[in-house]
Design an enzyme around this catalytic site. Structure first.
Site: not given
Ligand code: PLP
Length: 431
Positions: A136, A208, A241, A244, A270, A404
Site C-alpha cells: 500500500w 515497505e 516507504d 508507518q 504518517k 493490526r
Molecule cells: C506504507 C504506506 N505508504 C503510504 C501510504 C499512503 O499514505 P497517505 O494515506 O498519507 O497518502 C500508506 C497509508 O496507509 C502506507 O501505509
C-alpha cells in the site's frame, strides 16, 4: 471495560463513503491513547489514529509547535523557504546515514511516494516499477499503480511498467515453498518474472520494511540486502516507504537500519507529522543533482509549508529526547508476550508477528490449513470497539485476516494490559 452501545451514530448521508461504511461512533476529543465519543464513552486507541499519532493524541510538544508556528507563518508560496523547513532537513540528516543527504517536504504518504517515483524515473530514464503484491503506497496515480493490496479494480489502467513482486510472508508463503522461515526464493522468482516482462526500462523497486496493509509482514532476514543487490544489478533504485515504521515504532528511528541496507530514496509520512499531514522524500546528493539538472518538477501547493515542518521538528525532537524507540521495544515486548499468551488460549490466533509496537495477529479458522478467518476478524474488531478498544483489521484476498495493533509509543503499560484484556474477551465472545 463495560459494553459500549452504538447509539446516536454520526450523520453520514451527506458524506461520500470512501472506504466502506463509517464506524458508528462520533469522536469528540482525543488525548494520549484515549478517544472520547460525543456521548462520553472512552475508547482505547490501538491504531494511533490512522497509524500516525505515535506520540499520542494532543501531545504538548505538537500543540506548542502548532501554536508557535501558527503565530509566525502557516503557509507560503511554494518557492519560499522558512527556517522550520531548513532546520527539519538538517535535523533529519543528522539521524540519517550517508549518502542520504537531501529532503523535500510534502503532505501525504502518497505524495512522498509520487515524488520518489518521479525522481527515480527521471534519474534512471526508465519507467518500470516493482512493488509487493501486498503493498500500500497511496492513492495518487503513481503510488496507486504500485499499490496491489486493494483498490485496483474499476479505475482504468495502472501506469505502464508497474509489476508485482511476491510478498515474503513465511506464514503464508506466496509461492507455497517455505513454511515459517523465508529462504528468499520468492524474491529471486519474482525478479526473474519481472525480467521476463521488462521492456528494458527499469526504474525502481518500492517496498515497505514491514508491510502493513499486507498483513504486518516484516521483511525476512537478508531480504533487503538481496533486494538492493537485485536493484543494483538492473540499474534500478531502491525506494523504501517508511510511512508507518519510521520515527521509533519498530525500535529504531528507521526500520531500514536494522537491515544494514541504505535505500536510494526514503519516504517518510504518517509518523513524521504525528497526526498532521507531513511527509518527506529523502535522497542522495548524486540523485538530486542529476534530477535537478534534468529539470525535476514536483511543485505542490503545500510543499515546504512551515507549520507542518515545525510539527515534524517537534515530533523528531520528542522521539529522540524521550528515547521512544527504546520504549517501543519495551512496551512492544510486553504487548507481544500478551498476544502470544492469547495465542496459547485462542485456537483462532494462527500467528503473532511484527516488531516493536507494530504487531499483527493473523486470525485463522483452522490452524493446520491456516485458512483466514475473515468474518471472525471483522466480528472481533466490532466487538472490541463495543468494549472500548479500537483495533484495525486487514483482510484482502491472499493476505489473511490480520488485526493490526500499533498504539502510540507513549502508551502506559497498564493500558497495554487493558487492551489485551479487551481483546481476550472479544476473541472469546466471537468464537
Ligand atoms: C506504507 C504506506 N505508504 C503510504 C501510504 C499512503 O499514505 P497517505 O494515506 O498519507 O497518502 C500508506 C497509508 O496507509 C502506507 O501505509
Amino acid at each position: 471495560m463495560s459494553g459500549m452501545p452504538t447509539s446516536s451514530p454520526p450523520a453520514t448521508d451527506q458524506l461520500i463513503r470512501y472506504g466502506g461504511e463509517f464506524a458508528e461512533v462520533l469522536i469528540e476529543r482525543a488525548s494520549g491513547c484515549w478517544l472520547e465519543t460525543a456521548d462520553g464513552r472512552r475508547i482505547l486507541d490501538f491504531t494511533s489514529g490512522q497509524m500516525c499519532a505515535t506520540l499520542g493524541h494532543g501531545h504538548p510538544a505538537i500543540l506548542d509547535a502548532m501554536r508557535d508556528a501558527g503565530e509566525r507563518v502557516v503557509h507560503l508560496f511554494s518557492g519560499f523557504l522558512s527556517r522550520d523547513v531548513t532546520e527539519l532537513a538538517r535535523e533529519l540528516m543528522a539521524v540519517l546515514p550517508e549518502p542520504l543527504a537531501r529532503a523535500m517536504f510534502l503532505s501525504t504518504g502518497g505524495e512522498a511516494n509520487e515524488a520518489a517515483l518521479r525522481l527515480a524515473k527521471l534519474h534512471t530514464g526508465g519507467h518500470e516499477v516493482l512493488a509487493f503484491a501486498g503493498s500500500w503506497h497511496g492513492m495518487t496515480a503513481g503510488a496507486a499503480s504500485s499499490t496491489y493490496s486493494a483498490g485496483r479494480r474499476g479505475y482504468g489502467p495502472a501506469l505502464p511498467g508497474t509489476m508485482a513482486l511476491p510478498t515474503p510472508n513465511a506464514y503464508r508463503c506466496p509461492i507455497a515453498h517455505c513454511r515459517e522461515r523465508c529462504d528468499l526464493t520468492c524474491l529471486d522468482a519474482g525478479m526473474a518474472l519481472a525480467d521476463a516482462q521488462s521492456v528494458g526500462a527499469p526504474a525502481a523497486v518500492i517496498a515497505e520494511p514491514i508491510l502493513s496493509a499486507g498483513g504486518i509482514v516484516p521483511l525476512p532476514d537478508g531480504y533487503m540486502a538481496r533486494l538492493k543487490q537485485h536493484c543494483e544489478d538492473r540499474g534500478m533504485l531502491l525506494i523504501l516507504d517508511e510511512a508507518q515504521t519510521a520515527l521509533g515504532r519498530v525500535g529504531g528511528i528507521f526500520a531500514f537500519e536494522q537491515h544494514g541496507t541504505v535505500p536510494d530514496i526514503l519516504t517518510l509520512s504518517k509518523t513524521l507529522g504525528g497526526g498532521l499531514p507531513l511527509s518527506a522524500t529523502v535522497t542522495t546528493d548524486a540523485i538530486e543533482n542529476d534530477a535537478a539538472q534534468k529539470g525535476f518538477l514536483h511543485f505542490t501547493s503545500h510543499v515546504s509549508d512551515p507549520l507542518p515542518a515545525a510539527v515534524g521538528r517537534a515530533v523528531l525532537q520528542t522521539v529522540l529526547a524521550d528515547d521512544l524507540p527504546r520504549r517501543a521495544l519495551e512496551l512492544g515486548g510486553r504487548l507481544r508476550a500478551g498476544l502470544e499468551e492469547l495465542q496459547r488460549r485462542h485456537e483462532t490466533i494462527g500467528d503473532v508477528r511484527g516488531q516493536g509496537l507494530m504487531l499483527g495477529v493473523d486470525l485463522v479458522s483452522d490452524r493446520d490449513t491456516r485458512a483466514p478467518a475473515e468474518r471472525y476478524g471483522s466480528a472481533v474488531t466490532e466487538r472490541c470497539l463495543a468494549l472500548g478498544l479500537n483495533v484495525n483489521i486487514v483482510k484482502f484476498p491472499g493476505l489473511g485476516s490480520v488485526l493490526r495493533i500499533a498504539p502510540p509509543l507513549t502508551i502506559a503499560p497498564e493500558d497495554v494490559d487493558l487492551g489485551l484484556e479487551i481483546l481476550d474477551q472479544a476473541l472469546g465472545d466471537c468464537a
